[in-house]
Design an enzyme around this catalytic site. Sequence first.
Site, PDB file in Angstrom:
ATOM      1  N   CYS A 231       0.831  -1.211   0.000  1.00  0.00           N
ATOM      2  CA  CYS A 231       0.000   0.000   0.000  1.00  0.00           C
ATOM      3  C   CYS A 231       0.864   1.260   0.000  1.00  0.00           C
ATOM      4  CB  CYS A 231      -0.913   0.020   1.224  1.00  0.00           C
ATOM      5  SG  CYS A 231      -1.958  -1.428   1.369  1.00  0.00           S
TER       6      CYS A 231
HETATM    7  C1  BEZ Z   1       0.580  -4.742   1.894  1.00  0.00           C
HETATM    8  O1  BEZ Z   1       0.288  -3.592   1.597  1.00  0.00           O
HETATM    9  O2  BEZ Z   1       1.740  -5.131   1.779  1.00  0.00           O
HETATM   10  C2  BEZ Z   1      -0.466  -5.712   2.362  1.00  0.00           C
HETATM   11  C3  BEZ Z   1      -1.557  -5.249   3.099  1.00  0.00           C
HETATM   12  C4  BEZ Z   1      -2.504  -6.171   3.539  1.00  0.00           C
HETATM   13  C5  BEZ Z   1      -2.371  -7.517   3.268  1.00  0.00           C
HETATM   14  C6  BEZ Z   1      -1.290  -7.956   2.501  1.00  0.00           C
HETATM   15  C7  BEZ Z   1      -0.339  -7.048   2.046  1.00  0.00           C
END
Ligand code: BEZ
Length: 262
Positions: free
Chosen positions: A84
């Site tokens: 994210c």
């Molecule tokens: C991420 O942004 O890396 C992420 C967020 C939630 C679940 C899996 C990955």
Amino acid sequence: MTSVLSRTLSVAPLAAARAGARVAAPRAPIFRPAVSLKFAARALGSPAPNFEAETTHGPIDFHEFIGDSWTILFSHPADFTPVCTTELGAFAQLEEEFEKRNTKLIGLSANGLDSHEKWIQDIEEVATNGGRVGFPIIADPERKIAFLYDMVDHQDLTNIDTKGVAFTIRAVFIIDPNKKIRLTMLYPASTGRNTAEVLRVLDSLQTGDKAGVTTPINWVPGQDVIVPPSVSDEAAAAKFGEFMAVKPYLRFTKYPTELLKE
Ligand code: BEZ
């Protein structure tokens, strides 16, 4: 039809399994109605549901926020998570490009405003080329908007918060100035999006609206476009001048620069 659903995931069996206890095979998640909605909320061409929300730029009424612009509403699973953070930085870097296309960006995750404010500092710290997050991020800790737009994960049962409630997935909604949903993309939490693709599909939609054409596979602005089969050869000649018929139903014409002028 009322069919937008929330689910409760029990995390207790996981803790028991870690402690070495024999646990029954996990049961299917329990789905139960959260809010009453029409299931077609995110069908292409359907009205973008309105909502009020707290954002990092203050409270908004979504339709007022859209105004006469195109809008890209995009969700991500959670603040302070790696994929994210890269995505928000990438959207921030392309903000000028979206502005040139009369398009507003607005992000969303199931976290509160305090968390968003702190996370923005991280995003700006790690974004390449000094990207600044100039667009608002909606705080949706209760998933009200996430359920309204069906952005909640139905697939990855590990994508849950500490209470076992499903996080949002990586959704993108392109909404036009008539407040109609024109394009959706749904990515799992594990896979970061491609901002160049978001820009490309926006270009295709805007080109189609202005010039009455469609765009072929992997098209980017400047390349030839397609004359839709609903346009006769005579009408195509009158509107576009020259066109090339590969098949009677597959006709290309030059990038319609003149038709795209405001
Ligand atoms: C991420 O942004 O890396 C992420 C967020 C939630 C679940 C899996 C990955």
